[in-house]
Design a protein around this motif. Structure first.
Motif, PDB file in Angstrom:
ATOM      1  N   GLU A   1       0.841  -1.212   0.000  1.00  0.00           N
ATOM      2  CA  GLU A   1       0.000   0.000   0.000  1.00  0.00           C
ATOM      3  C   GLU A   1       0.868   1.251   0.000  1.00  0.00           C
ATOM      4  O   GLU A   1       0.576   2.232  -0.679  1.00  0.00           O
ATOM      5  N   ARG A   2       1.987   1.187   0.740  1.00  0.00           N
ATOM      6  CA  ARG A   2       2.920   2.309   0.761  1.00  0.00           C
ATOM      7  C   ARG A   2       3.567   2.500  -0.606  1.00  0.00           C
ATOM      8  O   ARG A   2       3.819   3.636  -1.042  1.00  0.00           O
ATOM      9  N   ALA A   3       3.832   1.387  -1.303  1.00  0.00           N
ATOM     10  CA  ALA A   3       4.402   1.488  -2.647  1.00  0.00           C
ATOM     11  C   ALA A   3       3.441   2.185  -3.595  1.00  0.00           C
ATOM     12  O   ALA A   3       3.848   2.990  -4.443  1.00  0.00           O
ATOM     13  N   VAL A   4       2.160   1.879  -3.448  1.00  0.00           N
ATOM     14  CA  VAL A   4       1.152   2.528  -4.285  1.00  0.00           C
ATOM     15  C   VAL A   4       1.114   4.028  -4.009  1.00  0.00           C
ATOM     16  O   VAL A   4       1.083   4.849  -4.930  1.00  0.00           O
ATOM     17  N   GLU A   5       1.144   4.404  -2.732  1.00  0.00           N
ATOM     18  CA  GLU A   5       1.043   5.818  -2.349  1.00  0.00           C
ATOM     19  C   GLU A   5       2.255   6.625  -2.805  1.00  0.00           C
ATOM     20  O   GLU A   5       2.132   7.819  -3.107  1.00  0.00           O
ATOM     21  N   SER A   6       3.441   5.992  -2.868  1.00  0.00           N
ATOM     22  CA  SER A   6       4.663   6.739  -3.195  1.00  0.00           C
ATOM     23  C   SER A   6       5.039   6.702  -4.672  1.00  0.00           C
ATOM     24  O   SER A   6       6.015   7.340  -5.079  1.00  0.00           O
ATOM     25  N   ALA A   7       4.283   5.960  -5.472  1.00  0.00           N
ATOM     26  CA  ALA A   7       4.604   5.851  -6.906  1.00  0.00           C
ATOM     27  C   ALA A   7       4.409   7.201  -7.580  1.00  0.00           C
ATOM     28  O   ALA A   7       3.397   7.878  -7.358  1.00  0.00           O
ATOM     29  N   ASP A   8       5.375   7.592  -8.411  1.00  0.00           N
ATOM     30  CA  ASP A   8       5.286   8.907  -9.051  1.00  0.00           C
ATOM     31  C   ASP A   8       5.243   8.835 -10.570  1.00  0.00           C
ATOM     32  O   ASP A   8       5.341   9.848 -11.248  1.00  0.00           O
ATOM     33  N   GLU A   9       5.135   7.633 -11.126  1.00  0.00           N
ATOM     34  CA  GLU A   9       4.973   7.502 -12.576  1.00  0.00           C
ATOM     35  C   GLU A   9       4.169   6.239 -12.873  1.00  0.00           C
ATOM     36  O   GLU A   9       4.137   5.315 -12.067  1.00  0.00           O
ATOM     37  N   PRO A  10       3.474   6.183 -14.020  1.00  0.00           N
ATOM     38  CA  PRO A  10       2.482   5.130 -14.281  1.00  0.00           C
ATOM     39  C   PRO A  10       3.015   3.708 -14.195  1.00  0.00           C
ATOM     40  O   PRO A  10       2.354   2.832 -13.636  1.00  0.00           O
ATOM     41  N   ALA A  11       4.205   3.444 -14.760  1.00  0.00           N
ATOM     42  CA  ALA A  11       4.707   2.068 -14.757  1.00  0.00           C
ATOM     43  C   ALA A  11       4.936   1.574 -13.333  1.00  0.00           C
ATOM     44  O   ALA A  11       4.551   0.459 -12.968  1.00  0.00           O
ATOM     45  N   ALA A  12       5.584   2.415 -12.519  1.00  0.00           N
ATOM     46  CA  ALA A  12       5.837   2.031 -11.125  1.00  0.00           C
ATOM     47  C   ALA A  12       4.528   1.843 -10.370  1.00  0.00           C
ATOM     48  O   ALA A  12       4.382   0.911  -9.567  1.00  0.00           O
ATOM     49  N   LEU A  13       3.557   2.722 -10.624  1.00  0.00           N
ATOM     50  CA  LEU A  13       2.269   2.613  -9.941  1.00  0.00           C
ATOM     51  C   LEU A  13       1.541   1.335 -10.342  1.00  0.00           C
ATOM     52  O   LEU A  13       0.943   0.667  -9.498  1.00  0.00           O
ATOM     53  N   SER A  14       1.605   0.987 -11.624  1.00  0.00           N
ATOM     54  CA  SER A  14       0.910  -0.233 -12.066  1.00  0.00           C
ATOM     55  C   SER A  14       1.512  -1.475 -11.424  1.00  0.00           C
ATOM     56  O   SER A  14       0.791  -2.385 -11.002  1.00  0.00           O
ATOM     57  N   ARG A  15       2.850  -1.516 -11.315  1.00  0.00           N
ATOM     58  CA  ARG A  15       3.494  -2.673 -10.677  1.00  0.00           C
ATOM     59  C   ARG A  15       3.152  -2.734  -9.192  1.00  0.00           C
ATOM     60  O   ARG A  15       2.901  -3.811  -8.644  1.00  0.00           O
ATOM     61  N   ALA A  16       3.160  -1.557  -8.542  1.00  0.00           N
ATOM     62  CA  ALA A  16       2.847  -1.520  -7.116  1.00  0.00           C
ATOM     63  C   ALA A  16       1.413  -1.965  -6.863  1.00  0.00           C
ATOM     64  O   ALA A  16       1.133  -2.728  -5.935  1.00  0.00           O
ATOM     65  N   MET A  17       0.490  -1.519  -7.702  1.00  0.00           N
ATOM     66  CA  MET A  17      -0.917  -1.895  -7.510  1.00  0.00           C
ATOM     67  C   MET A  17      -1.136  -3.382  -7.795  1.00  0.00           C
ATOM     68  O   MET A  17      -1.925  -4.040  -7.113  1.00  0.00           O
ATOM     69  N   ALA A  18      -0.433  -3.908  -8.816  1.00  0.00           N
ATOM     70  CA  ALA A  18      -0.561  -5.343  -9.116  1.00  0.00           C
ATOM     71  C   ALA A  18      -0.052  -6.183  -7.942  1.00  0.00           C
ATOM     72  O   ALA A  18      -0.671  -7.191  -7.561  1.00  0.00           O
ATOM     73  N   THR A  19       1.067  -5.757  -7.344  1.00  0.00           N
ATOM     74  CA  THR A  19       1.595  -6.483  -6.185  1.00  0.00           C
ATOM     75  C   THR A  19       0.665  -6.340  -4.984  1.00  0.00           C
ATOM     76  O   THR A  19       0.428  -7.308  -4.250  1.00  0.00           O
ATOM     77  N   HIS A  20       0.122  -5.140  -4.799  1.00  0.00           N
ATOM     78  CA  HIS A  20      -0.809  -4.927  -3.686  1.00  0.00           C
ATOM     79  C   HIS A  20      -2.028  -5.844  -3.829  1.00  0.00           C
ATOM     80  O   HIS A  20      -2.463  -6.476  -2.860  1.00  0.00           O
ATOM     81  N   ALA A  21      -2.569  -5.929  -5.039  1.00  0.00           N
ATOM     82  CA  ALA A  21      -3.725  -6.791  -5.268  1.00  0.00           C
ATOM     83  C   ALA A  21      -3.377  -8.247  -4.937  1.00  0.00           C
ATOM     84  O   ALA A  21      -4.172  -8.963  -4.319  1.00  0.00           O
ATOM     85  N   ARG A  22      -2.182  -8.661  -5.324  1.00  0.00           N
ATOM     86  CA  ARG A  22      -1.769 -10.045  -5.055  1.00  0.00           C
ATOM     87  C   ARG A  22      -1.671 -10.327  -3.562  1.00  0.00           C
ATOM     88  O   ARG A  22      -2.024 -11.411  -3.092  1.00  0.00           O
ATOM     89  N   THR A  23      -1.189  -9.346  -2.793  1.00  0.00           N
ATOM     90  CA  THR A  23      -1.038  -9.570  -1.350  1.00  0.00           C
ATOM     91  C   THR A  23      -2.379  -9.693  -0.638  1.00  0.00           C
ATOM     92  O   THR A  23      -2.447 -10.234   0.466  1.00  0.00           O
ATOM     93  N   LEU A  24      -3.455  -9.192  -1.264  1.00  0.00           N
ATOM     94  CA  LEU A  24      -4.784  -9.228  -0.640  1.00  0.00           C
ATOM     95  C   LEU A  24      -5.620 -10.420  -1.085  1.00  0.00           C
ATOM     96  O   LEU A  24      -6.708 -10.650  -0.551  1.00  0.00           O
ATOM     97  N   LEU A  25      -5.125 -11.164  -2.056  1.00  0.00           N
ATOM     98  CA  LEU A  25      -5.942 -12.163  -2.753  1.00  0.00           C
ATOM     99  C   LEU A  25      -6.570 -13.185  -1.806  1.00  0.00           C
ATOM    100  O   LEU A  25      -7.729 -13.571  -1.971  1.00  0.00           O
ATOM    101  N   TRP A  26      -5.829 -13.652  -0.800  1.00  0.00           N
ATOM    102  CA  TRP A  26      -6.321 -14.725   0.067  1.00  0.00           C
ATOM    103  C   TRP A  26      -6.615 -14.243   1.483  1.00  0.00           C
ATOM    104  O   TRP A  26      -6.857 -15.055   2.377  1.00  0.00           O
ATOM    105  N   GLY A  27      -6.612 -12.940   1.692  1.00  0.00           N
ATOM    106  CA  GLY A  27      -6.819 -12.417   3.033  1.00  0.00           C
ATOM    107  C   GLY A  27      -8.211 -11.854   3.237  1.00  0.00           C
ATOM    108  O   GLY A  27      -9.094 -11.941   2.377  1.00  0.00           O
ATOM    109  N   PRO A  28      -8.425 -11.222   4.383  1.00  0.00           N
ATOM    110  CA  PRO A  28      -9.762 -10.688   4.705  1.00  0.00           C
ATOM    111  C   PRO A  28     -10.187  -9.529   3.801  1.00  0.00           C
ATOM    112  O   PRO A  28     -11.377  -9.202   3.749  1.00  0.00           O
TER     113      PRO A  28
END
Length: 917
Positions: free
Chosen positions: A464-491
């Protein structure tokens, strides 16, 4: 080679047995240990000579005292010295060419170690039979140790023998080779050979082969050599030259050097700084001697046996001699010689070593960074990490470090952390990333590695911190994809689709294809979990639309594409996609990468489900029963599907290797579930139930795998004749069907739905009810192409039909099941069907069989009365004071004589025939 091989006949015989096994198609590894000078190299040379006479291609590579500075040094050494035919074959595997001098390539997209290992396996298969000798493993770099472990585990039916030698006296308590040796020596294919001192008689025989010597001198040499052949050679040579015998070995070795001319000593000292081996032109330059004087000095050294000619250079006759000469150098002399080598060398790793030894910190710094980059190119992440860490340790001591490095300190530390993770040390990677400025890129990688170390809560927070600190589209897309993956099996799984969708849109805008595919696959998994299979298929198809430039991601896409079709019962298409993925993995040398392995076990399952069991068994042979890691154990456990179903003798051996890995949930689920079926086929339902309960205790509630496990557990309860625990097993299966692991609703494909129906049918069977319509639905549910499970379902359907009085229909189902079991060579199922057929008297005149009371023994009649009262086998055993297994035998005989398949039917038939009071 000095003299004859004396006193090592038993050790040589052991190595020759390993060589013979390799010639017969059973690959093996031999580890030869012993003190310095004890004769390891001599023994290996004798084996190599014999191997050549048997038509083996012989590869010999030597580790160097540089340690981790030069990854894969013995492999590169072996390829350089190989026969022309082997070098020509190696040219067909470009990754191997990266190990040779003057060859470079652009860094690949990761997984290069697996590519290199895959390429080596391909080469060994191309040029077999092969003897591959790796000398001086005590100096092996991390990647060479990994390679030795890889070959020890992966070589199975190849005609390859690997031999490694190492010094036991150099293995201190924390030496990195120690755990490797301990691990490998547990493998049944590894032969361990320990060379001890020669006895006095053997030593006397050996010294006699070195040249004429009088009895008194022979006695002195034997007593002073202490069973060590190398010491004996040095002592014999010293005495032959009229020298006295010094007290210490170092003095003895240096006494041989001191008789050289001044030029000879100068050349030998330079050679010692180079290491165990040195090229001719390099040694000439560093020695500083005119050509004629240099050549005369070398001729003198070689004639005295201190250096041997090797290729285009020279090698010390023994490592102890090199060490003695190097240790005897004065500090200033050592520094100057290292600096001289540094001026002439081009290999970054060697440059780093010599610059550091000569106190040239700036040179060592720059060379370490270049050595790290070179190590990345050849798939040696552990060495790359080591070089980068050395550079980081020098950063503050070097002027203008950022300019020399061509990067910032933070960027270098980031690469070091990534290399640590790639080498398997994710905890080290996490530790390094935590102390860096938390840019979006750093946080995204940190979240990824935290997730891989099962710290999902911390991973989600950092992502989530990676998403908030991303300052360009490619970095933001990777951060959001990783964030989504970390939530996949959780609450917070309900947030996944929105996040993954946004990541997908951004990745497309930024042209970040890797992030796009990652987001597509995470999104596909999410919608699949809530049952939207049409949408999941669409997303996976889009992920397959084109290459990403990242082979790992391309293989991941193919795996999920094949998996989703497999789970929907579209086996033919799943097979095509899996085959394509396996070809890609093979071409890239990634067969043992994560998704290269996953694609192979998925292809195995497709063969298994479709009834292509000969092909499945062939694949299983490559999985390996001898395992040492969790991933290997998981892959190996898949082979049990066919081995258990065919009743093959290898099952017990494979289970014994898998047992230490039952602490891992997936390894336990796969192997213990099949161990339960194995126990059931062998008449041990109690053990089967123990396996089932242990697996379910470790599984996540609502996991789809719990359905199949519950069905096996209910089968065991039916065999035990008890209903205790049946309701709990059915409840766990229903939770998986209705809720799934996240609690948001479960989703099962055709196979899962069929197993869910089997749970219901087995639950009724436990309670003595055979529901024909439910058994028919199970048979139809498995009819989408699951040949074996459909046959097992017909077995139960035949029992239900017979109990309902529909004899002809029962026999028709029984015959179809028998035909399928026969074609599959499913021996346990076929035996069970034959037993049922005998008890049902299929093939005899129609109608139920009337059994006169006289056909039951007195004990059987007694057991029958207690069965009719509803007692379990255990309760009957306690009542009659006999073993529970004996009760089981009596019950089986009673069912056969009455022509029924359940205890309830037996009681009803017995009453109808007047067999009960």
């Amino acid at each position: 080679m000095n003299g004859l091989l004396v006193g090592r006949s038993a050790e040589l015989a052991g190595l020759l047995r390993a060589l013979s096994s390799a010639a017969d198609g059973v690959a093996g590894v031999a580890l030869v240990g012993g003190d310095a000078g004890i004769g390891k190299t001599r023994l290996a040379a004798e084996l190599a000579a014999e191997a050549r006479t048997r038509g083996f291609n012989v590869l010999v590579g030597q580790c160097a005292e540089l340690g981790d500075a030069l990854p894969y040094l013995p492999l590169a050494d072996a390829l350089r010295g190989a026969e022309p035919a082997v070098r020509e074959a190696a040219a067909a595997h470009p990754m191997l060419g990266q190990l040779l001098p003057g060859t470079e390539s652009a860094p690949s997209a990761g997984l290069t170690q697996q590519r290199l290992f895959g390429s080596l396996l391909g080469l060994l298969a191309d040029v077999q039979p092969v003897l591959f000798v790796i000398e001086d493993l005590h100096w092996a770099d991390r990647s060479t140790r990994d390679l030795l472990v890889f070959l020890s585990r992966m070589l199975q039916s190849e005609r390859v023998c690997v031999v490694g030698t190492y010094r036991t006296d150099d293995l201190h308590r924390r030496h990195p080779l120690r755990p490797v040796l301990a691990e490998l020596k547990r493998l049944p294919t590894v032969t361990s050979v320990e060379l001890g001192p020669l006895g006095a008689g053997e030593m006397a025989d050996y010294v006699a082969t070195l040249g004429e010597i009088d009895a008194q001198s022979l006695g002195l040499v034997v007593s002073r050599a202490d069973g060590n052949p190398f010491y004996a050679e040095e002592l014999h040579a010293a005495m032959a030259e009229g020298d006295s015998l010094p007290d210490e070995l170092a003095s003895l070795l240096l006494s041989r050097v001191e008789v050289l001319s001044e030029a000879g000593q100068q050349v030998l000292r330079a050679a010692a700084v180079a290491g165990r081996r040195v090229e001719d032109d390099l040694l000439r330059e560093v020695s500083g001697l005119p050509l004629a004087e240099f050549e005369e000095a070398v001729r003198e050294i070689v004639s005295r046996g201190l250096l041997k000619v090797r290729g285009h250079g020279y090698a010390f006759r023994h490592a102890l001699l090199q060490e003695a000469v190097y240790t005897d150098l004065l500090p200033g002399e050592r520094t100057r010689l290292h600096a001289a080598f540094a001026r002439l060398l081009t290999s970054p790793a060697e440059l780093a070593h010599h610059h550091l030894a000569s106190h040239d910190l700036a040179g060592a710094f720059a060379a370490s960074i270049e050595a790290g980059r070179a190590a990345e190119r050849v798939g040696a992440p552990a060495e790359a990490h080591s070089h980068y860490d050395r550079a980081l340790s020098l950063w503050e001591r070097v002027d203008d470090a950022a300019r020399l490095a061509g990067t910032s300190r933070a960027e270098l530390a980031f690469r070091s952390a990534v290399m640590a993770a790639d080498s398997g040390d994710k905890h080290r990677a996490v530790a390094q990333l935590r102390v860096l400025p938390q840019t979006s890129e750093v946080s995204e990688r940190l979240a990824y590695y935290l997730y891989e170390t099962d710290d999902e809560a911390a991973a989600a927070e950092v992502a989530e911190r990676a998403v908030e600190s991303a300052d360009e589209p490619a970095a933001l897309s990777r951060a959001m994809a990783t964030h989504a993956r970390t939530l996949l099996w959780g609450p917070r799984h309900q947030e996944v689709e929105e996040l993954a969708t946004k990541a997908l849109e951004l990745a497309r805008t930024a042209g970040a294809r890797d992030a796009e595919v990652g987001a597509l696959l995470t999104l596909a998994t999410s919608v699949e979990l809530r049952g939207d299979m049409h949408r999941a298929h669409e997303l996976v198809e889009k992920a397959m639309a084109g290459p990403t430039g990242d082979l790992a991601m391309d293989l991941r896409a193919r795996f999920h594409h094949a998996r989703i079709h497999y789970e929907q019962g579209v086996l033919e298409h799943a097979a095509e996609v899996a085959d394509d993925g396996i070809r890609l993995a093979s071409d890239a040398g990634l067969m043992w990468s994560t998704y290269g392995t996953d694609l192979r076990f998925l292809r195995f399952l497709i063969h298994y489900v479709a009834g292509e069991w000969d092909a499945a068994e062939t694949m299983a042979a490559g999985f390996g029963a001898r395992v040492g890691t969790v991933p290997e154990a998981i892959l190996s456990s898949f082979a049990l599907f066919v081995e258990v179903a065919r009743g093959l003798p290898v099952v017990e051996s494979r289970l014994s290797w898998l047992r230490p890995f039952w602490s891992d949930p997936l390894a336990s689920y796969m192997s213990r579930g099949l161990a339960a079926e194995h126990a059931l086929w062998h008449g041990d339902p109690a053990t089967a139930l123990d396996h089932v309960r242990a697996v379910l205790a470790a599984q996540v509630p609502g996991d789809s795998g719990n359905v199949r496990m519950a069905a096996i557990g209910l089968w065991a309860l039916a065999e035990l004749g008890t209903t205790e625990g049946a309701d709990e097993l059915r409840a766990q299966a229903r939770l998986a069907v209705e809720s799934g692991p996240t609690g948001a609703g479960g989703h099962l494909g055709p196979e899962g739905r069929a197993w869910a129906l089997r749970v219901e049918a087995e639950w009724h069977r436990v309670h003595g009810r055979l529901d024909v319509e439910l058994c028919r639905r199970v048979t139809e549910a498995f009819g989408y192409g699951f040949v074996y499970e459909a046959a097992r379902a017909r077995w139960r359907l035949a029992e239900a039909l017979l109990a309902a009085g529909e004899r002809h229909a029962a026999q028709a189902e029984w015959e179809q099941a028998r035909e399928a079991a026969g074609k599959l060579r499913a021996v346990p199922l076929e035996s069970a069907l034959l037993d049922f057929g005998r008890r049902a008297r299929f093939g005899s005149s129609g109608g139920q069989t009337s059994v006169p009371q006289g056909e039951l023994t007195a004990r059987e009649a007694e057991v029958l009365r207690l069965v009719a009262e509803g007692l379990t086998n255990r309760e009957i055993a306690e009542r009659l004071f006999i073993a529970q297994k004996t009760v089981s035998v009596h019950v089986s005989n009673i069912l056969g004589k009455l022509g029924v398949s359940t205890r309830t039917q037996a009681a009803a038939t017995a009453r109808r025939l007047g067999l009960l009071p």
